[in-house]
Design an enzyme around this catalytic site. Structure first.
Site, PDB file in Angstrom:
ATOM      1  N   THR A   1       0.826  -1.204   0.000  1.00 17.90           N
ATOM      2  CA  THR A   1       0.000   0.000   0.000  1.00 17.90           C
ATOM      3  C   THR A   1       0.865   1.261   0.000  1.00 17.90           C
ATOM      4  O   THR A   1       2.009   1.230   0.478  1.00 17.90           O
ATOM      5  CB  THR A   1      -0.893  -0.005   1.265  1.00 17.90           C
ATOM      6  N   ASP A   2       0.299   2.367  -0.471  1.00 15.84           N
ATOM      7  CA  ASP A   2       1.014   3.648  -0.407  1.00 15.84           C
ATOM      8  C   ASP A   2       1.095   4.170   1.027  1.00 15.84           C
ATOM      9  O   ASP A   2       1.868   5.082   1.320  1.00 15.84           O
ATOM     10  CB  ASP A   2       0.342   4.696  -1.315  1.00 15.84           C
ATOM     11  N   GLU A   3       0.299   3.568   1.939  1.00 14.94           N
ATOM     12  CA  GLU A   3       0.251   4.088   3.316  1.00 14.94           C
ATOM     13  C   GLU A   3       1.587   3.907   4.047  1.00 14.94           C
ATOM     14  O   GLU A   3       1.832   4.558   5.062  1.00 14.94           O
ATOM     15  CB  GLU A   3      -0.910   3.445   4.086  1.00 14.94           C
TER      16      GLU A   3
ATOM     17  N   TYR B   1      -1.720  -0.670  10.891  1.00 12.84           N
ATOM     18  CA  TYR B   1      -1.873  -1.330   9.577  1.00 12.84           C
ATOM     19  C   TYR B   1      -0.668  -1.041   8.693  1.00 12.84           C
ATOM     20  O   TYR B   1      -0.010  -1.958   8.185  1.00 12.84           O
ATOM     21  CB  TYR B   1      -3.166  -0.863   8.889  1.00 12.84           C
TER      22      TYR B   1
ATOM     23  N   LYS C   1       2.344  -3.452   7.229  1.00 12.17           N
ATOM     24  CA  LYS C   1       2.591  -3.612   5.791  1.00 12.17           C
ATOM     25  C   LYS C   1       4.040  -3.208   5.470  1.00 12.17           C
ATOM     26  O   LYS C   1       4.710  -3.870   4.680  1.00 12.17           O
ATOM     27  CB  LYS C   1       1.625  -2.771   4.958  1.00 12.17           C
TER      28      LYS C   1
HETATM   29  P1  NAD Z   1      -9.486  -7.439   2.043  1.00 13.52           P
HETATM   30  O1  NAD Z   1      -9.500  -7.177   3.516  1.00 13.52           O
HETATM   31  O2  NAD Z   1     -10.723  -7.156   1.243  1.00 13.52           O
HETATM   32  O3  NAD Z   1      -9.111  -8.960   1.771  1.00 13.52           O
HETATM   33  C1  NAD Z   1      -8.092  -9.615   2.465  1.00 13.52           C
HETATM   34  C2  NAD Z   1      -8.201 -11.114   2.174  1.00 13.52           C
HETATM   35  O4  NAD Z   1      -7.120 -11.771   2.863  1.00 13.52           O
HETATM   36  C3  NAD Z   1      -9.503 -11.737   2.692  1.00 13.52           C
HETATM   37  O5  NAD Z   1     -10.038 -12.597   1.716  1.00 13.52           O
HETATM   38  C4  NAD Z   1      -9.069 -12.518   3.934  1.00 13.52           C
HETATM   39  O6  NAD Z   1      -9.862 -13.656   4.192  1.00 13.52           O
HETATM   40  C5  NAD Z   1      -7.644 -12.893   3.556  1.00 13.52           C
HETATM   41  N1  NAD Z   1      -6.801 -13.156   4.733  1.00 13.52           N
HETATM   42  C6  NAD Z   1      -6.673 -12.346   5.834  1.00 13.52           C
HETATM   43  N2  NAD Z   1      -5.860 -12.935   6.725  1.00 13.52           N
HETATM   44  C7  NAD Z   1      -5.458 -14.112   6.184  1.00 13.52           C
HETATM   45  C8  NAD Z   1      -4.601 -15.169   6.622  1.00 13.52           C
HETATM   46  N3  NAD Z   1      -3.995 -15.122   7.816  1.00 13.52           N
HETATM   47  N4  NAD Z   1      -4.403 -16.218   5.803  1.00 13.52           N
HETATM   48  C9  NAD Z   1      -5.011 -16.274   4.580  1.00 13.52           C
HETATM   49  N5  NAD Z   1      -5.855 -15.328   4.132  1.00 13.52           N
HETATM   50  C10 NAD Z   1      -6.064 -14.257   4.916  1.00 13.52           C
HETATM   51  O7  NAD Z   1      -8.244  -6.623   1.474  1.00 13.52           O
HETATM   52  P2  NAD Z   1      -8.061  -5.855   0.093  1.00 13.52           P
HETATM   53  O8  NAD Z   1      -8.589  -4.487   0.232  1.00 13.52           O
HETATM   54  O9  NAD Z   1      -8.512  -6.720  -1.017  1.00 13.52           O
HETATM   55  O10 NAD Z   1      -6.464  -5.744   0.062  1.00 13.52           O
HETATM   56  C11 NAD Z   1      -5.685  -6.799  -0.482  1.00 13.52           C
HETATM   57  C12 NAD Z   1      -4.215  -6.417  -0.392  1.00 13.52           C
HETATM   58  O11 NAD Z   1      -3.988  -5.204  -1.100  1.00 13.52           O
HETATM   59  C13 NAD Z   1      -3.726  -6.174   1.029  1.00 13.52           C
HETATM   60  O12 NAD Z   1      -2.433  -6.711   1.145  1.00 13.52           O
HETATM   61  C14 NAD Z   1      -3.714  -4.660   1.168  1.00 13.52           C
HETATM   62  O13 NAD Z   1      -2.732  -4.247   2.080  1.00 13.52           O
HETATM   63  C15 NAD Z   1      -3.365  -4.251  -0.252  1.00 13.52           C
HETATM   64  N6  NAD Z   1      -3.867  -2.930  -0.662  1.00 13.52           N
HETATM   65  C16 NAD Z   1      -5.187  -2.595  -0.512  1.00 13.52           C
HETATM   66  C17 NAD Z   1      -5.643  -1.354  -0.953  1.00 13.52           C
HETATM   67  C18 NAD Z   1      -7.098  -0.962  -0.841  1.00 13.52           C
HETATM   68  O14 NAD Z   1      -7.450   0.186  -1.143  1.00 13.52           O
HETATM   69  N7  NAD Z   1      -7.995  -1.861  -0.478  1.00 13.52           N
HETATM   70  C19 NAD Z   1      -4.757  -0.448  -1.524  1.00 13.52           C
HETATM   71  C20 NAD Z   1      -3.406  -0.819  -1.663  1.00 13.52           C
HETATM   72  C21 NAD Z   1      -2.979  -2.071  -1.238  1.00 13.52           C
HETATM   73  P1  TYD Z   2     -10.857   3.854   4.219  1.00 20.04           P
HETATM   74  O1  TYD Z   2     -11.804   3.417   3.161  1.00 20.04           O
HETATM   75  O2  TYD Z   2     -10.938   3.209   5.564  1.00 20.04           O
HETATM   76  O3  TYD Z   2      -9.384   3.706   3.589  1.00 20.04           O
HETATM   77  P2  TYD Z   2      -7.950   4.183   4.192  1.00 20.04           P
HETATM   78  O4  TYD Z   2      -8.085   4.473   5.631  1.00 20.04           O
HETATM   79  O5  TYD Z   2      -7.099   2.983   3.931  1.00 20.04           O
HETATM   80  O6  TYD Z   2      -7.559   5.384   3.370  1.00 20.04           O
HETATM   81  O7  TYD Z   2     -11.015   5.421   4.439  1.00 20.04           O
HETATM   82  C1  TYD Z   2     -10.857   6.340   3.376  1.00 20.04           C
HETATM   83  C2  TYD Z   2     -10.922   7.740   3.970  1.00 20.04           C
HETATM   84  O8  TYD Z   2     -12.254   7.964   4.454  1.00 20.04           O
HETATM   85  C3  TYD Z   2     -10.008   7.938   5.171  1.00 20.04           C
HETATM   86  O9  TYD Z   2      -9.489   9.261   5.142  1.00 20.04           O
HETATM   87  C4  TYD Z   2     -10.920   7.759   6.378  1.00 20.04           C
HETATM   88  C5  TYD Z   2     -12.258   8.249   5.858  1.00 20.04           C
HETATM   89  N1  TYD Z   2     -13.453   7.587   6.440  1.00 20.04           N
HETATM   90  C6  TYD Z   2     -14.487   8.355   6.974  1.00 20.04           C
HETATM   91  O10 TYD Z   2     -14.439   9.599   6.993  1.00 20.04           O
HETATM   92  N2  TYD Z   2     -15.585   7.699   7.489  1.00 20.04           N
HETATM   93  C7  TYD Z   2     -15.688   6.338   7.485  1.00 20.04           C
HETATM   94  O11 TYD Z   2     -16.699   5.796   7.991  1.00 20.04           O
HETATM   95  C8  TYD Z   2     -14.622   5.570   6.919  1.00 20.04           C
HETATM   96  C9  TYD Z   2     -14.678   4.070   6.902  1.00 20.04           C
HETATM   97  C10 TYD Z   2     -13.521   6.240   6.392  1.00 20.04           C
END
Ligand code: NAD
Ligand code: TYD
Length: 377
Positions: free
Chosen positions: A134-136, A183, A187
């Site tokens: 992630t970019d975080e 988080y 990561k």
């Molecule tokens: P998500 O929470 O929707 O899905 C995570 C998946 O991992 C789930 O299916 C869960 O069952 C599985 N999982 C969790 N713990 C596990 C374990 N111990 N063993 C096996 N499986 C396990 O997450 P997402 O939003 O799809 O993100 C996927 C990846 O992309 C993550 O690594 C996250 O850090 C990265 N990412 C997400 C975003 C975003 O905006 N969602 C952005 C950048 C990077």
């Molecule tokens: P989120 O979807 O949790 O992603 P991330 O924290 O990984 O960026 O949140 C996106 C943005 O929205 C973040 O600045 C937090 C804000 N947010 C709210 O204001 N209210 C909410 O209920 C949630 C879930 C997020």
């Protein structure tokens, strides 16, 4: 034939990556390894679950012996590692689970890949361990501008296209890591382990860091699906702080396309940032979502604005994320395919058309979580 493990394939982004690979590469065997935590949902993969080149294995990535067994059984030669705990608010409440899954789980995947691949005559040849991050991990960017102009101002992406920016700095691949939430700290730690396995053992690794994704199948604790569902049911929309925080949004299928490209064409040991030069203040994106839901449901556009409820800010809430994806665009020719307006329209329609998918999640356990999460805000 390639045998590829995709971890976290039942989650939001993972399910899009699994679908893309299973459909696009009939000669690859895709092994989806997922523990099915609260965030994992096999309903995300209904359309491909019977394909001959797809196997689902319910397993915890922290369970090293089981993971080792999967490598041996399926003669695995590639890994796309997405499994993680992914929600910042949960990490603030329960950091241990995040360290366990994101750090120890990644280490377990790396060690299994290392032991298995080193045991083969060809060793690292033709192998690839691709870690999705992630970019975080870069921390937060300031809301500043180069020449005293009030942000947002217009700047130019590598493609030459103009876009709005809320500061003069962007996340580039050479920035030092400065994670703030449990988080992003977990990561960041996992990213370091992946690079350490390359530098120490010569494992062919790649890391990518992507901005906020949106689109179908996202668990409704994240901003966009949560708010779409709340607007539909006319429930309050909890906006953290003043809603001024900026996120850089990418449609999930564009992320999946980038993952496909980088898995096949990316340079070993490199890092690529993935983002669409698409910065939005939370409050502005929330207004777009409200207008879109209202219009599609046949309500008067904007009539649900009064659902906006400002609540206590998230602890350590990062102010601004903005990715510079120039390297990926220049080296591999990737570009997002969707304009944000099209992406958000597609996304809102998908959630409104798939209410059963949403109801399945939001009934039962989720309700308790949601109440406990928001009770004291
Ligand atoms: P998500 O929470 O929707 O899905 C995570 C998946 O991992 C789930 O299916 C869960 O069952 C599985 N999982 C969790 N713990 C596990 C374990 N111990 N063993 C096996 N499986 C396990 O997450 P997402 O939003 O799809 O993100 C996927 C990846 O992309 C993550 O690594 C996250 O850090 C990265 N990412 C997400 C975003 C975003 O905006 N969602 C952005 C950048 C990077
Ligand atoms: P989120 O979807 O949790 O992603 P991330 O924290 O990984 O960026 O949140 C996106 C943005 O929205 C973040 O600045 C937090 C804000 N947010 C709210 O204001 N209210 C909410 O209920 C949630 C879930 C997020």
């Amino acid at each position: 034939m390639r045998n590829i493990i995709i971890t976290g394939g039942a989650g939001f982004i993972g399910s899009h990556v699994v679908r893309l690979f299973v459909n696009k590469y009939p000669d690859y065997h895709i092994i989806n390894v997922d523990k099915l935590t609260y965030a994992g949902n096999l309903a995300n993969l209904k359309d491909i679950e019977d394909k001959p080149n797809y196997t689902f294995v319910k397993a915890d990535i922290c369970d090293f012996e089981t993971i080792m067994g999967i490598f041996r059984k399926h003669n695995v030669d590639g890994v796309i590692h997405l499994a993680a705990e992914s929600h910042v608010d949960r990490s603030i409440k329960d950091p241990f689970t995040f360290a366990q899954t994101n750090v120890m789980g990644t280490l377990s995947m790396l060690q299994a890949a290392k032991l298995y691949w080193e045991s083969l005559p060809e060793k690292w040849e033709g192998k690839r361990f691709y870690h999705i991050s992630t970019d975080e991990v870069y921390g937060a960017l300031e809301m500043t501008d180069p020449e005293g102009i009030e942000p947002p101002f217009t700047t130019k992406a590598s493609s030459g296209k103009h876009h709005l920016a809320y500061g003069s700095k962007f996340f580039t691949e050479d920035l030092k890591y400065q994670p703030h939430s449990p988080y992003s700290a977990a990561k960041a730690s996992s990213d370091h382990f992946v690079r350490a396995f390359h530098d120490t053992y010569g494992m062919p690794t790649i890391v990518t860091n992507c901005s906020n994704n949106y689109g179908p199948y996202q668990f409704p604790e994240k901003l966009i699906p949560l708010f779409i569902n709340n607007i539909r049911h006319r429930k309050p929309l909890p906006v953290y702080g003043k809603g001024e925080n900026v996120r850089d949004w990418l449609f999930v299928e564009d992320h999946a396309r980038a993952i496909d490209l980088i898995f096949h064409k990316g340079t070993i040991a490199e890092t690529y940032n993935i983002g669409g030069f698409n910065e939005w203040k939370n409050i502005d994106i929330i207004k777009v979502v409200i207008n879109t839901v209202d219009r599609i449901l046949g309500r008067k556009e904007g009539e649900d604005m009064d659902l906006i409820t400002y609540v206590t800010d998230r602890a350590g809430h990062d102010m601004r994320y903005a990715i510079d994806s120039t390297k990926l665009q220049k080296e591999l020719g990737w570009e997002p395919s969707l304009q944000f307006e099209e992406g958000i329209e597609k996304t809102v329609r998908w959630y409104l058309d798939n209410q059963a998918w949403m109801d399945n999640i939001t009934s039962g356990e989720y309700e308790k979580y949601y109440e406990s999460m928001y009770a004291n805000r």
